[in-house]
Each structure stands twice: as C-alpha cells, then as structure tokens.
Design a protein around this motif. Structure first.
Motif, PDB file in Angstrom:
ATOM      1  N   TYR A 182       0.740  -1.252  -0.029  1.00  0.00           N
ATOM      2  CA  TYR A 182       0.001  -0.240   0.108  1.00  0.00           C
ATOM      3  C   TYR A 182       1.050   1.253  -0.121  1.00  0.00           C
ATOM      4  O   TYR A 182       1.729   1.312   0.865  1.00  0.00           O
ATOM      5  CB  TYR A 182      -0.878  -0.060   1.142  1.00  0.00           C
ATOM      6  CG  TYR A 182      -1.932  -1.070   1.210  1.00  0.00           C
ATOM      7  CD1 TYR A 182      -3.258  -0.871   0.640  1.00  0.00           C
ATOM      8  CD2 TYR A 182      -1.663  -2.513   1.636  1.00  0.00           C
ATOM      9  CE1 TYR A 182      -4.238  -1.793   0.570  1.00  0.00           C
ATOM     10  CE2 TYR A 182      -2.632  -3.383   1.652  1.00  0.00           C
ATOM     11  CZ  TYR A 182      -3.646  -2.988   1.061  1.00  0.00           C
ATOM     12  OH  TYR A 182      -4.768  -4.032   1.217  1.00  0.00           O
ATOM     13  N   ASN A 184       1.017   5.558  -0.260  1.00  0.00           N
ATOM     14  CA  ASN A 184       0.444   6.874  -0.367  1.00  0.00           C
ATOM     15  C   ASN A 184       1.039   7.492  -1.554  1.00  0.00           C
ATOM     16  O   ASN A 184       2.326   7.707  -1.438  1.00  0.00           O
ATOM     17  CB  ASN A 184       0.584   7.267   1.045  1.00  0.00           C
ATOM     18  CG  ASN A 184       0.203   8.887   1.169  1.00  0.00           C
ATOM     19  OD1 ASN A 184       0.993   9.770   1.654  1.00  0.00           O
ATOM     20  ND2 ASN A 184      -1.054   9.259   0.455  1.00  0.00           N
ATOM     21  N   ILE A 191      -4.397   6.341  -1.717  1.00  0.00           N
ATOM     22  CA  ILE A 191      -3.467   5.131  -1.425  1.00  0.00           C
ATOM     23  C   ILE A 191      -3.560   4.422  -2.440  1.00  0.00           C
ATOM     24  O   ILE A 191      -4.721   3.966  -3.011  1.00  0.00           O
ATOM     25  CB  ILE A 191      -3.833   4.618  -0.003  1.00  0.00           C
ATOM     26  CG1 ILE A 191      -3.806   5.670   1.057  1.00  0.00           C
ATOM     27  CG2 ILE A 191      -3.157   3.460   0.220  1.00  0.00           C
ATOM     28  CD1 ILE A 191      -4.319   5.216   2.352  1.00  0.00           C
ATOM     29  N   ILE A 224       0.346   4.833   6.939  1.00  0.00           N
ATOM     30  CA  ILE A 224      -0.472   3.555   6.775  1.00  0.00           C
ATOM     31  C   ILE A 224       0.106   2.410   7.691  1.00  0.00           C
ATOM     32  O   ILE A 224       1.215   2.048   7.434  1.00  0.00           O
ATOM     33  CB  ILE A 224      -0.342   3.202   5.497  1.00  0.00           C
ATOM     34  CG1 ILE A 224      -0.623   4.424   4.487  1.00  0.00           C
ATOM     35  CG2 ILE A 224      -1.485   2.272   5.162  1.00  0.00           C
ATOM     36  CD1 ILE A 224      -0.234   4.292   2.862  1.00  0.00           C
ATOM     37  N   PHE A 233      -6.799  -0.878   9.028  1.00  0.00           N
ATOM     38  CA  PHE A 233      -5.609  -0.130   8.793  1.00  0.00           C
ATOM     39  C   PHE A 233      -5.844   1.021  10.202  1.00  0.00           C
ATOM     40  O   PHE A 233      -6.861   1.539  10.114  1.00  0.00           O
ATOM     41  CB  PHE A 233      -5.339   0.417   7.522  1.00  0.00           C
ATOM     42  CG  PHE A 233      -4.840  -0.775   6.602  1.00  0.00           C
ATOM     43  CD1 PHE A 233      -3.690  -0.844   6.392  1.00  0.00           C
ATOM     44  CD2 PHE A 233      -5.884  -1.491   5.961  1.00  0.00           C
ATOM     45  CE1 PHE A 233      -3.286  -2.149   5.305  1.00  0.00           C
ATOM     46  CE2 PHE A 233      -5.764  -2.532   5.172  1.00  0.00           C
ATOM     47  CZ  PHE A 233      -4.132  -2.788   4.626  1.00  0.00           C
ATOM     48  N   LEU A 235      -4.650   5.042   9.964  1.00  0.00           N
ATOM     49  CA  LEU A 235      -4.100   6.015   9.048  1.00  0.00           C
ATOM     50  C   LEU A 235      -4.003   7.158   9.815  1.00  0.00           C
ATOM     51  O   LEU A 235      -4.840   7.740  10.630  1.00  0.00           O
ATOM     52  CB  LEU A 235      -5.085   6.196   7.964  1.00  0.00           C
ATOM     53  CG  LEU A 235      -5.355   5.260   6.802  1.00  0.00           C
ATOM     54  CD1 LEU A 235      -6.454   5.480   5.823  1.00  0.00           C
ATOM     55  CD2 LEU A 235      -4.246   4.456   6.485  1.00  0.00           C
TER      56      LEU A 235
END
Length: 257
Positions: A182, A184, A191, A224, A233, A235
């Motif tokens: 993942y 950003n 994302i 993340i 998750f 964030l």
C-alpha cells in the motif's frame, strides 16, 4: 478439383483472431475508507513512517532538527522515544523482529536500530532519496524514493536486489501486507494497492475525506499501518491531531462514519 490452401493466409487469420480475443488488463478497483474509530495523534508529529509490531505502534517523525522515532500504544503516550540528530531528516521505517530500519530523506543514510530500545546500531549509505519503507513476509525490504519505482533491498545489508515500475509518480509512505504494498501518493489523499511482484496497481483508495488539510502541502496524509490480526488499517498524516482506524471498502458499500 483439389482445393489449394494458402498457409500464410490461414496463419495470419488465426493470429488475428487470437489478438482480437486478448483480455484487456483489469482496471484498478475503486475503494474508499470506512471509519471504525478515531484515536488522538500528536499534532506536532510530522509523520513520515508508521508501522505496528505486535501491539506496539512505531512512528518516524521528520523535519531537520525535529526528527524522532517513537514506540508505544496507538493513541497513547509513547513508551520510548529517541531523537534523530540534525541535520538528518527522518523518513520511513520498518520493524523486523529485534531490529528496525529508519530512512532519511536526502542524507542517503539508513539507520539500523534495536527495536526494543530504539538505540542506533549502525548506519548504511544508499544512493538517492529515502521516502517510504516496509518489508514482505520473506524479509525483503520495499523502499520508495518519490518516483514511480519501488526498490527491493536486502534486510541485512540494505543492498539493492531489484526494482519494479508502478507507473505512478510520487510514491511515498509504504505498508506491506503479504505480497501487496500500500503506497500513499504524496500530497494527495490517495492510497494505491500494488502487486509487488508486477508493479500493477490493483486498487485506488480514496482516503481524502478523512481530513481536509488546513495547511495545504504540509499536513497531508502520510501514515499507513496494518493492524495485526485484522483487515483494518490505522491512517494518519503530518501534524494531524487524530488517527483513524479504517477498512478499505468498495465506494458503493461504505457504511459508518
């Protein structure tokens, strides 16, 4: 009369038919965030890296003269904290059992630390900038440098072992979950979910609704962390007063906050 078969024409026709039935690559899923809870976050923390190891949340904080590394409960006071001496500008982190790696931005230095005490063990030099960092189940490090490439590194030596092209510039903070990364996209609320083996973007996640930056270009999404044992998750962003426990869900299935 015997029919004469012109084989080149037959072959061309068959090849043309195959080409016409080739499947087009699947488009990335469109996902968004379903907020499950909110936790306090230090609004002075210029978040550059975020990762869980067990129940401990590690956070790397940037800016020259203000860089640090913390470890402790999510939403609580850090149990441990060390500063990163100026002129270093701290960036992404990843925890591998008893040790962790912490990047620096333009200094070309990766700092290996004891993950329990956060004490510095050694420094390794690398070329280019350091942005995001995570590791896969096999221990392989995955690193971003603000470009459209992900670089793979050896977890012991930090030497480059390969790379993959993603096709999206400004890849920043990273989180590895299995063979998925993942990432950003810097200065956006987006994302990307990336297949680390091919570089293909399998999903684009809109997390922009979590918070509208009051200082555009500064307090942007940039943290993340996969929550162990869940599909959730955590964030957060640079200088954000809150962090958010979320799930990534299809845009048309969002419920909750």
């Amino acid at each position: 009369m015997r029919t004469r078969i012109v084989w080149p024409l037959v072959a061309a026709a068959l090849l043309g038919g195959c080409a016409g039935t080739q499947a087009t690559p699947a488009q990335p899923e469109r996902l968004t965030v379903q907020v499950l809870g909110t936790l306090p976050h230090d609004s002075t923390a210029f978040t550059e890296g975020l990762e869980y190891s067990g129940s401990t949340l590690y956070e790397s904080r940037g800016l020259e003269g203000q860089s640090a590394l913390t470890a402790g409960p999510a939403g609580g006071t850090p149990a441990k904290q060390v500063t990163v001496a100026s002129p270093l500008f701290a960036e992404g982190i990843t925890v591998l059992g008893p040790k962790l790696w912490q990047l620096t931005w333009r200094d070309g230095i990766a700092i290996e630390r004891d993950s329990q005490t956060l004490a510095e063990l050694r420094r390794v030099h690398y070329d280019g900038e350091g942005w995001g960092l995570c590791h896969q189940p096999n221990g392989r490090l995955v690193m971003s440098n603000g470009s459209s490439q992900l670089t793979f590194r050896d977890p012991q030596t930090f030497a480059v072992t390969g790379s993959v092209e993603v096709g999206q510039d400004q890849l920043n903070e990273l989180e590895c979950v299995g063979d998925t990364v993942y990432a950003n996209v810097w200065q956006t609320g987006t994302i990307l979910r990336i297949d680390a083996n091919t570089g293909r973007i399998t999903a684009k996640i809109d997390a922009g609704r979590l918070r509208t930056p009051t200082r555009p270009g500064e307090d942007v999404l940039n943290g993340i962390a996969a929550i162990p044992g869940t599909d959730e998750f955590l964030l957060t962003g640079k200088l954000w007063p809150s962090s958010f426990r979320v799930k990534f869900v299809p845009e048309n299935q969002r419920t909750g906050t």
